[in-house]
Design an enzyme around this catalytic site. Structure first.
Site, short mmCIF file in Angstrom:
data_model
loop_
_atom_site.label_atom_id
_atom_site.label_comp_id
_atom_site.label_asym_id
_atom_site.label_seq_id
_atom_site.Cartn_x
_atom_site.Cartn_y
_atom_site.Cartn_z
N GLN A 1 -36.42 -8.25 26.63
CA GLN A 1 -36.43 -9.00 25.36
C GLN A 1 -35.64 -8.29 24.27
O GLN A 1 -34.94 -8.91 23.48
CB GLN A 1 -37.87 -9.19 24.87
CG GLN A 1 -38.55 -10.38 25.50
CD GLN A 1 -39.86 -10.70 24.81
OE1 GLN A 1 -40.46 -9.85 24.15
NE2 GLN A 1 -40.30 -11.93 24.95
N GLU B 1 -4.91 -13.47 3.19
CA GLU B 1 -5.03 -12.33 4.10
C GLU B 1 -6.50 -12.07 4.45
O GLU B 1 -6.86 -11.88 5.61
CB GLU B 1 -4.42 -11.11 3.39
CG GLU B 1 -4.59 -9.81 4.12
CD GLU B 1 -3.70 -8.70 3.53
OE1 GLU B 1 -2.77 -9.01 2.75
OE2 GLU B 1 -3.95 -7.53 3.84
N PRO C 1 0.48 5.89 -0.31
CA PRO C 1 -0.48 6.97 -0.04
C PRO C 1 -1.58 7.06 -1.11
O PRO C 1 -2.72 7.37 -0.79
CB PRO C 1 0.40 8.23 -0.05
CG PRO C 1 1.76 7.74 0.33
CD PRO C 1 1.87 6.35 -0.21
N ALA D 1 -2.33 4.42 -3.40
CA ALA D 1 -2.71 3.12 -3.95
C ALA D 1 -2.92 2.11 -2.85
O ALA D 1 -1.98 1.70 -2.18
CB ALA D 1 -1.65 2.61 -4.93
N THR E 1 0.81 -1.22 0.00
CA THR E 1 0.00 0.00 0.00
C THR E 1 0.85 1.28 0.00
O THR E 1 1.91 1.34 0.63
CB THR E 1 -0.93 -0.01 1.23
OG1 THR E 1 -1.74 -1.17 1.15
CG2 THR E 1 -1.80 1.23 1.29
#
Lengths: 248, 399
Positions: free
Chosen positions: B299, B262, B147, B149, B145
């Site tokens: 309930q 992942e 900034p 993408a 990763t």
């Protein structure tokens, strides 16, 4: 020297148990089962003796249903060398002791290390009965075990101090909670345990009559704990203990 | 090396656990050991790690000693050659710790970063790094990763230019878990910018301390506080050709393949977190009294918890079904995308209600549920945002 260690499959200590509505017993449906914690301590102790080179083989034994194989596998993953499952459900302490006696004789074991009791029925009888049946010495509730030449020294926690017993081998030892802290079974050892020998025998194979002799009349939940009360004075406390709780 | 071991749920019935068709005896034993480890070693200590901003190395090393970091890796390097189901068990049990930061520290190492080496490394590369990674002596991170993408991997800008026996890396990576304290980083960089983004990416193993590689800053996050997250900077960082992992320019496909694993483990982690939150909340509402009776007597509360618990159980079955498909070597991109989309949202639904039922206590930093709410938020964002996952499912719906 061979050491026999019985391991019992019991409801996991973390499980909140429920009594069946008909009072016939504890609800076991889909309940997590584990090795009795005192038996884990017994296995750990035996494996440590083996690692010190003082004994040659640790045999884990379980008396129970087919699923008790899983309990034996856990013992094998901790370090026991091989396992024996005696397929007998609901065996009572005397029957278990008789089955163990037969196995001790068959395998030529000279030491049996047992958990002092199982957390499901809290009987605290099997070790003592086995010692009586074999005519061996016994040291119960061990907090320290030292294996010597033809003898074993066992420290026991008793009221007000420690008692040290020396027993001639062969002998029976039952474990207390503080004897050791069982190790984790590592993942490689779990995988290795799959390849260790695990034999299955029946009570009949061992020539033991394991028919239950006890009859359960009723199982009930322990009474719910009520709310506490604050008392204004010692006098009131004494009065309540005497007249309400009736304990003094 | 094959990570797909046989796991036949309808085969040998004697070895099948009562807990479900996907679990064998060794799975259960592994789960028991993990659970004890989490109860005894993690839960009593991890509060301090949240303060420190990282999970101590000694804990990871201990997990390495116990074989927890080498579940599916070859025995030759200290692994246990188990299957995908076991990885899901790891993630689920770590999720139950209630410390998402601790869990992700481990899972990035075992299931997001090191698979790059395991799946695509050469024998020499495996021998060089695998034993240390499995033993927890070295910790790894994966740096894809940037900034600009995230899920759109093809858009990365970090590039590597061949120069003699080296590649020279330049660029910036962002949101890198284990980024501050890892020893080994698997870094994605463009090696061919003349082709489509998907065709020109390669993966490099970069060791901590390589000249030109630095940690820009430790990032402050909403949750996952016991996990360190960093920005990484590559400034003319020279990496030997021997550190190229897998074939040159084929990195995009290895990243996509690893995303599957992942996403699956993230889903399993969500399930563990959800189960733990429901258990904590159940304890709370059966004790806490309002208007003369425990909250459980309402309930509205107990039915919402009952439905949440049904949804979690259903999602859990999908997680293990997908893990089993993967263990069989079957394609399960659709199922895994469903796992990620479903579980990432579900864990947030669970946390919202569980915090609600904790009342004011659940808003306090001292309550586990408050931390779990913060930790859960990222589960619908990281490792494939829900929206991206839903597109992956839609693509496979056969219109």
């Amino acid at each position: 020297m061979r050491v026999l260690v019985p391991v019992k499959r019991v409801i996991d200590y973390n499980v909140k148990i429920r009594v069946k509505p008909d009072g016939s017993g504890v609800d076991m449906a889909n309940v997590k089962m584990s090795m009795n914690p005192f038996d884990e301590i017994a296995i750990e102790e035996a494996v440590r003796l083996k690692e010190k080179g003082q004994i040659t083989e640790v045999i884990a034994v379980s008396v129970g249903p087919a699923q008790a194989q899983e309990t034996i596998r856990t013992a094998l993953a901790i370090g026991a060398d091989r396992g024996i499952l005696v397929t007998q459900e609901g065996a009572e302490p005397l029957a278990v002791a008789k089955l163990l006696k037969a196995l001790v004789e068959k395998e030529g074991a000279e030491l049996v290390i047992l958990g002092k009791q199982a957390i499901d029925d809290d009987s605290n009888q099997t070790g003592q009965m086995l010692a009586a049946l074999l005519g061996w010495g016994q040291a119960t509730f061990a907090s320290k075990v030292e294996l010597g030449d033809g003898k074993i020294t066992v420290t026991r926690e008793v009221d007000g101090g420690l008692e040290t017993d020396e027993l001639k081998l062969p002998a029976i030892v039952t474990t207390d909670l503080r004897l050791n802290e069982p190790r984790y079974a590592s993942l490689p050892n779990i995988m290795k345990a799959k390849k260790k020998q695990l034999d299955t025998v029946s009570a009949a194979d061992l020539g033991v009559d394991a028919t239950p002799r006890l009859k359960t009349l009723k199982v009930v939940e322990p009474p719910k704990r009520g709310a506490g009360v604050k008392v204004a004075s010692v006098q009131e406390l004494v009065d309540k203990l005497k007249n309400e709780a009736k304990v003094i | 090396m094959d990570i797909h071991n046989s796991n036949n749920p309808s085969g040998d019935s004697a070895s099948i656990s009562a807990d479900g068709p996907y679990f064998r005896e060794e799975h259960q034993m592994f789960r028991d050991q993990l659970r004890r480890f989490v109860d005894e070693e993690i839960k009593p200590n991890a509060e301090a790690w949240e303060e420190d901003g990282l999970t101590p190395r000694s804990v990871l090393r201990r997990m390495g000693e116990l074989g927890f970091l080498g579940i599916r890796y070859s025995e030759a390097y200290g692994g246990s050659a188990m299957d995908t189901v076991a990885s899901a068990i790891l993630a689920e049990e770590l999720g139950k710790s209630t410390f998402g930061g601790f869990a992700i520290t481990v899972l990035v190492h075992t299931d997001m970063a090191s698979p790059h080496l395991h799946n695509f490394g050469t024998e020499a590369q495996l021998q060089r790094w695998m034993p240390d990674l499995i033993a927890g002596r070295k910790i790894c991170a994966v740096a894809v990763t940037e900034p600009d993408a995230g899920s759109d991997v093809a858009a990365i800008r970090t590039h590597a230019k061949r120069d003699g026996d080296d590649f020279v890396l330049n660029g910036t990576k962002m949101f890198i878990t284990n980024g501050v304290h890892a020893d080994l980083y698997f870094v994605a960089a463009k090696t061919d910018s003349t082709v489509k983004g998907t065709r020109g990416i390669s993966i490099f193993a970069v060791e901590k301390g390589t000249p030109g590689f630095s940690v820009g800053r430790a990032l402050k996050k909403q949750g996952w506080l016991s996990s360190d997250t960093a920005e990484l900077i590559f400034d003319d960082c020279r990496v030997p050709v021997a550190n190229l992992i897998g074939a040159e320019n084929r990195g995009f496909y290895s990243i996509m393949r690893n995303f599957q694993n992942e996403r699956l483990v993230l889903g399993a982690q969500c399930i563990g977190e959800s189960q733990a939150a429901i258990a904590l909340t159940l304890d709370w509402v059966t004790q806490r009294k309002a208007f003369g009776a425990p909250l459980w007597e309402k309930q509205a509360i107990r039915q919402r918890l009952a439905m949440l618990s049904a949804r979690v159980e259903a999602a859990r079955q999908l997680v293990y079904h997908s893990a089993w498909l993967d263990a069989q070597g079957r394609d399960c991109v659709k199922e895994v995308s469903m796992v990620k989309a479903l579980c990432g949202e579900l864990v947030n639904d669970v946390m919202y209600d569980c915090q609600q039922f904790h009342g004011g206590m659940g808003y306090l930093r001292e309550s586990a549920i408050e931390r779990m709410v913060r930790d859960a938020r990222v589960q619908s964002i990281g490792g494939g945002a829900t929206e991206v996952m839903l597109e992956e499912i839609a693509k496979r719906m056969g219109k």
